[in-house]
Write a protein that holds these residues in place. Sequence first.
Motif, short mmCIF file in Angstrom:
data_model
loop_
_atom_site.label_atom_id
_atom_site.label_comp_id
_atom_site.label_asym_id
_atom_site.label_seq_id
_atom_site.Cartn_x
_atom_site.Cartn_y
_atom_site.Cartn_z
N HIS A 148 0.83 -1.20 0.00
CA HIS A 148 0.00 0.00 0.00
C HIS A 148 0.87 1.26 0.00
O HIS A 148 1.10 1.86 1.04
CB HIS A 148 -0.93 0.00 1.22
CG HIS A 148 -1.76 -1.24 1.30
ND1 HIS A 148 -2.80 -1.49 0.44
CD2 HIS A 148 -1.69 -2.30 2.13
CE1 HIS A 148 -3.36 -2.66 0.75
NE2 HIS A 148 -2.70 -3.17 1.75
N PRO A 149 1.39 1.68 -1.17
CA PRO A 149 2.29 2.83 -1.20
C PRO A 149 1.64 4.13 -0.79
O PRO A 149 2.32 5.10 -0.52
CB PRO A 149 2.73 2.89 -2.68
CG PRO A 149 1.65 2.17 -3.42
CD PRO A 149 1.15 1.11 -2.49
N GLU B 220 8.35 5.41 -6.44
CA GLU B 220 7.16 5.60 -5.61
C GLU B 220 6.28 6.71 -6.18
O GLU B 220 5.06 6.57 -6.29
CB GLU B 220 7.54 5.94 -4.17
CG GLU B 220 6.31 6.09 -3.28
CD GLU B 220 6.55 6.90 -2.02
OE1 GLU B 220 5.56 7.11 -1.29
OE2 GLU B 220 7.69 7.32 -1.78
N PHE B 221 6.90 7.83 -6.56
CA PHE B 221 6.13 8.96 -7.08
C PHE B 221 5.44 8.60 -8.40
O PHE B 221 4.31 9.02 -8.65
CB PHE B 221 7.04 10.18 -7.23
CG PHE B 221 7.17 10.99 -5.98
CD1 PHE B 221 6.80 12.32 -5.96
CD2 PHE B 221 7.64 10.42 -4.79
CE1 PHE B 221 6.91 13.09 -4.79
CE2 PHE B 221 7.76 11.16 -3.64
CZ PHE B 221 7.39 12.49 -3.62
N ALA B 222 6.12 7.78 -9.22
CA ALA B 222 5.51 7.37 -10.48
C ALA B 222 4.27 6.51 -10.24
O ALA B 222 3.27 6.61 -10.96
CB ALA B 222 6.52 6.59 -11.32
N ALA C 288 2.10 15.69 -7.23
CA ALA C 288 2.63 15.53 -5.87
C ALA C 288 2.52 16.79 -5.02
O ALA C 288 2.85 16.75 -3.83
CB ALA C 288 4.09 15.09 -5.92
N GLU C 289 2.07 17.89 -5.57
CA GLU C 289 2.13 19.16 -4.83
C GLU C 289 1.28 19.14 -3.57
O GLU C 289 1.71 19.65 -2.52
CB GLU C 289 1.72 20.32 -5.73
CG GLU C 289 2.81 20.74 -6.71
CD GLU C 289 2.48 22.02 -7.43
OE1 GLU C 289 2.39 23.07 -6.77
OE2 GLU C 289 2.32 21.98 -8.66
N ASP C 290 0.07 18.60 -3.64
CA ASP C 290 -0.78 18.56 -2.44
C ASP C 290 -0.12 17.74 -1.34
O ASP C 290 -0.16 18.11 -0.16
CB ASP C 290 -2.15 17.98 -2.78
CG ASP C 290 -3.01 18.94 -3.58
OD1 ASP C 290 -2.69 20.15 -3.59
OD2 ASP C 290 -3.99 18.49 -4.20
N TYR C 291 0.45 16.62 -1.72
CA TYR C 291 1.15 15.77 -0.75
C TYR C 291 2.32 16.51 -0.12
O TYR C 291 2.48 16.51 1.12
CB TYR C 291 1.62 14.50 -1.44
CG TYR C 291 2.64 13.70 -0.66
CD1 TYR C 291 2.29 13.06 0.53
CD2 TYR C 291 3.95 13.59 -1.10
CE1 TYR C 291 3.23 12.33 1.25
CE2 TYR C 291 4.89 12.86 -0.40
CZ TYR C 291 4.53 12.24 0.78
OH TYR C 291 5.46 11.51 1.50
N LEU C 292 3.11 17.18 -0.93
CA LEU C 292 4.26 17.91 -0.39
C LEU C 292 3.82 19.07 0.48
O LEU C 292 4.44 19.35 1.52
CB LEU C 292 5.14 18.40 -1.54
CG LEU C 292 5.86 17.30 -2.34
CD1 LEU C 292 6.56 17.89 -3.55
CD2 LEU C 292 6.84 16.53 -1.47
#
Length: 352
Positions: A12-13, A228-230, A247-251
């Motif tokens: 579950h990444p 992972e990001f891909a 990825a911006e919201d996550y960062l």
Amino acid sequence: MSLAPISAQSEHPCAERVDVLDAIAHATRFASTVPALRGELQVELPLRHAGTRAVTLRYEILGNRAQPAVFVAGGISAHRHLAASEAFAEAGWWEQQVGAGKPLDPREHCLIAFDWIGADGTLDVPLDPADQADAVAVLLDALRVQRLRAFVGCSYGAMVGLQFASRHGARLEQLVAISGVHRAHPYASAWRALQRRAVALGALQCDETHGLALARQFAILSYRTPEEFAARFEPAQVSDGRVRVGAEDYLDHCGATYVARTSPTAYLRLSESIDLQDVDPGTIRLPVTVVAVAEDRLVPVSDSYDLVERLRGETRLRVVRSLYGHDAFLKEEQALAAILGEALDDVVEVAA
């Protein structure tokens, strides 16, 4: 020397945190048999780069004091609270490995942890990992713990564990060093230097917390992997006239949560401390389990091999494969549990 790879991939990444309710439920199941205690100790500590300073050691003990003592330390963001208990029900930073039936079982070991010196932001001087190791020794003196069954360290904690093994080896039976070695790699130091510049730039704009959030976002990129990001984030999209990447919201979330609990001064000084790591592996003559992650960009496997070759005690290297890179010690639960279980079982057999 034993070399044996262990391969692991999490299913579950997208899982980013331990569920607090699960942690509390787990604590309830074993809390009646596991005492927990917090305390503070005011000491004068000689620092390598700043002379003698007054520091406060904030510690937590999980388990019965009569059991063999194990010191546990994580990265610069970790703290004294390892896992939930009846006394302190909030989730700890290493719930995956600490608890009933887990490798670090407080029914079998007396687990000791503390907040890093400098973590409260009041000590604005250069801090060396050797200073942290000496602080551990001072705390053990105060707790009347003459010898540790093991020191388990992850990331910065592994660096401090190596310093402790070098400087206070007579007090330690075994070290488990996970994702941390005897020196800082120049590539990783360059990452951290840019992160500290982000904090400084924020301060120049009278917005130090924004700079700290940006530094944390840079750090997350260095901890994790492109793979992972891909697998996790969608391609860039145009929104409200601008391009926004997946990825911006996550960062943004990572930066905001970090700023809410971290002092900029603490971050800067502890980040610098990683880059000051310098210990001679030849001075360590006790059993060491070195855990490396093949995908770790901050602590290359080649540095772990160099460490293993230069240690003078019984040594083994375990290599984990992980989508999570440097953060594998927080994510690869089964692989790390197997390694910790093997190491602690071995030291118990030797002691017996």
